[in-house]
Each structure stands twice: as C-alpha cells, then as structure tokens.
Write a protein that holds these residues in place. Structure first.
Motif: not given
Ligand code: ADP
Ligand code: ZN
Ligand code: MG
Length: 494
Positions: A13-14, A166-168, A208-209, A219-220, A222, A257
């Motif tokens: 998941v990215i 910022v992508s989903e 983010n991976v 989700f796992g 990241k 993390h």
């Molecule tokens: P953070 O709290 O670390 O700022 P966010 O929820 O704001 O995290 O998301 C930051 C980026 O990480 C976004 O691009 C989102 O799509 C991505 N992201 C969020 N959760 C995951 C996950 N479990 N695996 C991969 N990418 C994720």
C-alpha cells in the motif's frame, strides 16, 4: 531477492507526497528572483532572510498556479484558506518557521487517473488515485556539506514557492507509484506551473509504504522513504522497502514507524530516523498574511486557461495526424517535445500524414539522440523546428539524399542558416541525372580492377563496395537508387 511465493502473499500500500517548485518569477512572499544556479545568497532580502519587523506579501501567481493544479486534479477549491506557521529550528531556515498551510489546504479531495503501460497499439487500463490535498508552502535554504568539516549555507531557495500534493494510500505496487509520479510530472509541466526537473530538485517525492497480507482488513504500519533522486529510483526504492518489510514480518519482527533513506548504489533502504512520536511543529495561524479567498470568477478564469493535457494531445496526434499510438506517446511525454513537433508542423506549406510521420521519425531518432547525448532539452539543442521541417521536406521531395541530410542535421545544430540556404550555397542538391552518375560509376569501376575481377569471379557481395565508392565520389549527393541500378548495369558490361 525474496522468494516469489512469499512476495505473492502480501499486498503493498503506497501513498506519495510530492513537492513541486513553482515557476513563478519571484518568491512566494517577497520580490526576490527564483532562478536556479545564481551565486549563493545573491537572491535574498530582509523578508526571505527572516529579519525581524519585515512583512510577507503573497505572490498572486502562486495562488493562480495551485488553483490550476487543483482544477486539473478534480479537487474542491476552498473559498477561504489561511496560512500557518510550521515551526522548527534548522540553520537553513532563518525565520525559525516555514509558511505553509495546515488545516485548510486550498485544494482537497480530488483525483487523478493514471494510465498503466499498454501495448504498442493499445492504451493501458486507467486507475484512479485519490488526491487528499494540495497546499502551498515556501521552500527552505540549502545546507551544503562538501567543504571538509565546514557546512555552508545558501539561502537563495528560501521562500521559493512550492506546492505539496498528498495522495491517498491508493497505490498497490511500485509500478503504480511510478506511473502516478510520472503523471504528476506530466500535469505540472503541461500546466506550465513547474519544470518538473528532479535533478534540480524542482520535483521531490517522499513515499509512504506499508504491506499487509492479501485480504487483510487493515493497513500495515507505514514507513516513509526519502532521498529518491530519479523517477526510476522512486520505483526501485519502493520495491526495496516492500521487500524489507515483508522479510521483517516473515521473521516475526514488527515494522516500525521510521523514515528510510534509499541507497541507490546498493538498491536498499536504510533507517534514517525512528519516529517515536509525531513531530510537534506547533502549527499556528500565520498572523502576517490575510486569508486567501477564491471567488467563482477567479476559478472560472483559471479553468478557462487550462491547456490540453498529455493524454488528450497524444490521442489527438493519433486521430488528426494518423501517427501510431506509440509514436504519439513518445512525442507527448515531454511537453516541450510536443510543442516543438507542432511548431515544425505549423511551418509546413502543406500538412500531410506523411510529412508528420517523417518529422516525428526525425525527432524520435536523431533529435532525441542529441538531446540525451548533450543532456539538453529540445529547445536547447540549437535546431529550430522550422528548420527541421524544411530538412525533412528536402529529403521527401528528393532534393537531398539521406546521407547529405545527416551531415546537414549535424551542421544545423550550430549554423544560423536554413537548410535550403546551406544546400544552395554548397551545391548539395541530389544528383539524379543518369549521365552524370554513369560517368562516376564507370570511373569507380576503372579504378578498382582487382575488385572488378573478384566480382566477375563470383564475389557478388562486392556490389556494396562499388556503391559505397560511387556515393563517396559523388560526395554523398548521388541518388542511391540510381547508383545501385547503374553499378549493376556497368558491372555486367565491364
Ligand atoms: P502522517 O500521520 O504520517 O502524516 P497521513 O495519514 O497524513 O500520515 O498520510 C501521509 C501519507 O501517507 C499520505 O500520502 C497517505 O496516503 C500515506 N499513507 C497513510 N497511511 C498509509 C499506510 N498505512 N500505508 C501507506 N501509505 C499510507
Ligand atoms: Zn527575498
Ligand atoms: Mg499527515
């Protein structure tokens, strides 16, 4: 390498966070120039150096550009958004905070459709990737560590306008992440809001991976991968991080993390820092700037300026010019190349599919070879589009041979003259006159009695030798087909 049966059990998941430096002439909140490569600290003023008592003034083009991007990515545009201070200490951040946006990004909840690779003749499937938010912020300066034990600061970049997209977490493979990132690059360059150049860091990306067992509901954990300096390295880094996480999980260890750095030489990701807790940037509303208000009128003005984007242009090339899908894709991948191609076409007396294909072939061949040899963009190689069109025209109407065209091409990169002028000045017009060519052919055969004897004795491969000699004797000007024909004739007679 990880065993493929193990790899198959997991789903990556990215989500990407992309920063694009905007092509405004001046900085976000002062009138310093943004140009790249100026002497260190020459583009600075009391505002971007953060002197006390100075006040920022918002650059209107910054708003225009981000709204362009927001509309092109199907985002909602917030009517009223405010700036926020993101506070932290770093030597390249003289103010002690970056002006950014926090709770009210100007664009939110959009999407882009990325196209996965297809075949030569068919476009690949589309996949929709959500865009969470796009906000404005200013860049920091640069700390330069290559002076032995000393670190130097260059604050030229301080206050340069950026957008962060910022992508989903919608991507499910490193290939999808690569295509998404390329798609963002294509968008910012086609919209004319960024040069999308990774080498000069005007486009940067954090990935983010995470991974999870296929079918798992959640989700796992990241990690965030940084330091990727080319498009392919983004894909390689994500792939390496996916494998690292799977191996950890398979060994019964937790994914933490963490921020990871990609080592491009070894092709592995390494821990940069562990994020025990979220950064506390103490965001608070920027008191020195008014809220940004976007009117419907401004939105429709920006919407009406939106240009044709890459896929639309590619499909138009296929439809209007009958170019193969593959060729149209190559020509439109880089907006500057597509613009150049259309300028060349516009200079033709008559636009035909044959002329379009011939110009396209020249661009995809010799022109792109020169671009990659010299690491230059198509507008920097020194060949005017109308000259290229003229050159191709001269080949098509058989005024010059391909051999002469090759020489002429090399010369045009430096010369200030048109192909027609050079051809006329130097008498490079193709010789098709049979009598003139026959004289040359006879001469070549007379001068090579040994090879003539061998040819007669059955070594017919020597035909090529005679053709080559005759072309050379004509200084490349003889029509190769006529030469071929006459050589055969004269060898028979000799
Ligand atoms: P953070 O709290 O670390 O700022 P966010 O929820 O704001 O995290 O998301 C930051 C980026 O990480 C976004 O691009 C989102 O799509 C991505 N992201 C969020 N959760 C995951 C996950 N479990 N695996 C991969 N990418 C994720
Ligand atoms: Zn300044
Ligand atoms: Mg976040």
């Amino acid at each position: 390498m990880i065993d493929s049966t193990i790899r198959e059990k997991y789903e990556p998941v990215i989500g990407l966070e992309v920063h694009a430096q905007l092509l405004t002439a001046t900085k976000a909140f002062c009138s310093c120039a943004t140009s790249f490569g100026a002497p260190p600290n020459s583009h600075t003023c009391p505002i971007c150096l953060g002197h006390p008592g100075t006040l920022p003034v918002l650059n209107e083009n910054l708003v225009r550009y981000i709204v362009r991007m927001g509309l092109a990515t199907n985002c909602s545009i917030r009517e009223r958004s405010i700036f926020a201070r993101k506070n932290y200490f770093y030597p390249d951040l003289p103010k002690g905070y970056q002006i950014s946006q926090y709770e009210t990004p100007i664009c939110h909840d959009g999407w882009v459709d990325i196209e996965m690779p297809g075949t030569k003749d068919e476009v690949g499937p589309l996949k929709r990737i959500g865009v969470t938010r796009i906000h404005m912020e200013e860049d920091t300066g640069q700390s330069i560590h290559d002076f032995g034990s000393e670190t130097m600061l260059d604050l030229n970049r301080c206050g340069t306008p950026l957008i962060e997209i910022v992508s989903e977490p919608d991507m499910r493979s490193s290939e999808e992440a690569y295509q998404y990132f390329m798609g963002i690059r294509s968008l910012v360059t086609y919209l004319g809001i960024s040069d999308g150049n990774m080498e000069e860091a005007s486009l940067r990306c954090d990935a983010n991976v995470s991974v999870r067992l296929k079918g798992a509901p959640k989700f796992g954990q990241k990690t965030e991968v940084k330091n990727m300096n080319s498009f392919r390295n983004v894909q390689r880094a994500i792939e390496a991080e996916i494998e690292r996480q799977i191996l950890l999980i398979e060994a019964g260890e937790p994914v933490l993390h963490q921020s990871m750095l990609f080592d491009a030489n070894k092709g592995v990701t390494r821990v940069m820092r562990t994020k025990e807790e979220a950064h506390d940037y103490r965001y608070f509303p920027e008191p020195d700037l008014l809220p940004v208000t976007i009117t419907e009128a401004f939105k429709s003005e920006v919407r009406s300026e939106l240009p044709e984007l890459q896929r639309a242009r590619r499909d138009r090339f296929v439809k209007q010019l009958a170019l193969p899908l593959y060729d149209a894709g190559v020509l439109t991948a880089d907006k500057l190349v597509a613009d150049y191609f259309e300028l060349a076409l516009a200079s033709l007396d008559k636009l035909t599919p044959e002329a379009a294909k011939a110009i396209s072939n020249y661009i995809m061949g010799d022109v792109m070879r020169i671009m990659s040899e010299k690491h230059k963009s198509i507008t920097e190689i020194g060949l005017k589009p109308e000259h290229l069109a003229e050159l191709v025209g001269l080949i098509q109407n058989k005024t010059i041979t391909n051999k002469i065209a090759k020489d002429l091409f090399a010369e045009l990169l430096y010369a200030d003259k048109s192909p027609k002028e050079i051809v006329k000045e130097r008498g490079l017009v193709q010789v098709t006159d049979t009598d003139a060519i026959r004289t040359i052919v006879r001469g070549v055969i007379e001068q090579n009695p040994d090879n003539l004897a061998k040819y007669k004795a059955g070594k017919t491969t020597l035909l090529g030798f005679f053709v080559g000699q005759a072309m050379k004797a004509s200084q490349g000007k003889a029509n190769p087909e006529v030469v071929n024909e006459l050589i055969k004739e004269e060898l028979e007679k000799a």
